[in-house]
Enzyme design. Sequence first.
Site, PDB file in Angstrom:
ATOM      1  N   HIS A 126       0.832  -1.207   0.000  1.00  0.00           N
ATOM      2  CA  HIS A 126       0.000   0.000   0.000  1.00  0.00           C
ATOM      3  C   HIS A 126       0.869   1.261   0.000  1.00  0.00           C
ATOM      4  O   HIS A 126       2.078   1.187  -0.183  1.00  0.00           O
ATOM      5  CB  HIS A 126      -0.984  -0.017   1.162  1.00  0.00           C
ATOM      6  CG  HIS A 126      -1.719  -1.323   1.281  1.00  0.00           C
ATOM      7  ND1 HIS A 126      -2.742  -1.682   0.441  1.00  0.00           N
ATOM      8  CD2 HIS A 126      -1.533  -2.377   2.125  1.00  0.00           C
ATOM      9  CE1 HIS A 126      -3.182  -2.894   0.772  1.00  0.00           C
ATOM     10  NE2 HIS A 126      -2.452  -3.339   1.783  1.00  0.00           N
ATOM     11  N   HIS A 218       3.032  -6.954   4.583  1.00  0.00           N
ATOM     12  CA  HIS A 218       1.625  -6.626   4.804  1.00  0.00           C
ATOM     13  C   HIS A 218       1.221  -6.933   6.234  1.00  0.00           C
ATOM     14  O   HIS A 218       1.959  -7.568   6.993  1.00  0.00           O
ATOM     15  CB  HIS A 218       0.730  -7.426   3.845  1.00  0.00           C
ATOM     16  CG  HIS A 218       0.812  -6.978   2.425  1.00  0.00           C
ATOM     17  ND1 HIS A 218      -0.024  -6.018   1.892  1.00  0.00           N
ATOM     18  CD2 HIS A 218       1.648  -7.352   1.421  1.00  0.00           C
ATOM     19  CE1 HIS A 218       0.293  -5.812   0.620  1.00  0.00           C
ATOM     20  NE2 HIS A 218       1.310  -6.620   0.316  1.00  0.00           N
ATOM     21  N   GLU A 300       2.122 -11.685   5.742  1.00  0.00           N
ATOM     22  CA  GLU A 300       1.133 -11.003   6.575  1.00  0.00           C
ATOM     23  C   GLU A 300       1.634 -11.149   8.013  1.00  0.00           C
ATOM     24  O   GLU A 300       1.589 -12.231   8.591  1.00  0.00           O
ATOM     25  CB  GLU A 300      -0.244 -11.643   6.421  1.00  0.00           C
ATOM     26  CG  GLU A 300      -0.854 -11.499   5.043  1.00  0.00           C
ATOM     27  CD  GLU A 300      -1.433 -10.105   4.802  1.00  0.00           C
ATOM     28  OE1 GLU A 300      -1.493  -9.294   5.748  1.00  0.00           O
ATOM     29  OE2 GLU A 300      -1.847  -9.838   3.657  1.00  0.00           O
TER      30      GLU A 300
END
Length: 336
Positions: A126, A218, A300
């Site tokens: 992001h 992430h 993650e």
Amino acid sequence: MSYTGPDFDPPPSRRFRRGPLTVALAALVPGALLGWAVYAAVGGSGDDGGDASASAGASASASSPAPSSAGASPSDEADEADESDGKKPSASPDSGSASPSPSASASAPAGTGPLKGKVVVIDPGHNPGNFQHTAEINRQVDIGTNSKECDTTGTSTDDGFSEAKFTLDVAHRMRALLEGQGATVKLTQDDDRLFGPCIDERARIGNEAKADAVVSIHADGSGAGNRGFHVILPGPVNSGAADTRAIVEPSRELGERIAGNFVRATGNGPSNYVGGGTGLVTRKDLGGLNLSTVPKVFIECGNMRDSKDAALLTSGAWRQKAAQGISEGIVSFLRG
């Protein structure tokens, strides 16, 4: 991001190469998981203090930004284009964003160390600026198997600490550690652009750098009670612009080494909601993996929507441990 949608691919049976590497990998992950079990029994956790010790031969010079106190108003929206089709809460922009560095994404001159001559690309998931550029990040890009949005805003903790800020902070810490080992390190973005880059460009950056390893950072946006980390591996894809067949095996090795070292460095166990307790998930629908021609995985690091995981993710000391675990996995992979 959540992995319970129709495109979820359960991890295949583990396959190991014969020889010394088999022994090394076989010892790594079970040993790390045993260490995690002991750690969990004692009740240890990351604190909110300063940086933890860096790995041997490396100095962690990146500073830790304080978690934003800006309120978040999560709402269901499309998941990051590079992730699942499940819903992932969006986050409000963090206040007090640091001014972008004009050369932030470039690596410092390569030093000396065991990774001299190696190129590592870190992909902070992001971008803090995506909130102001929804039209741009919603445009469709080709990922080989189909098309997805250029990028998304990512998720956040209930207190408003955004995934974009988390990933960038961990990336900075990793860069310091890996450059301390002599690697040339490049970030796909360092808050030095208005939005993005799009997922196809993120893959292209690693490819054009001829990276020896790429890791996309992430934090998940799954439901409360879902805890732990997982590493996402590319599955075999040969469609359109995507052909992952040559990188599936080395990427799996990279992912296994990161998973084992992440457990040992952080004391946190693998995901309790995907991966069957292995901390590994294979997927074929992620553009950042599908379009890569070099070994690449996603990680993650935890679930921002669970209060216990969020307490870790917002801790500077824990983020240092996470950066150390991921970096040590990369070092182990590159040194063979």
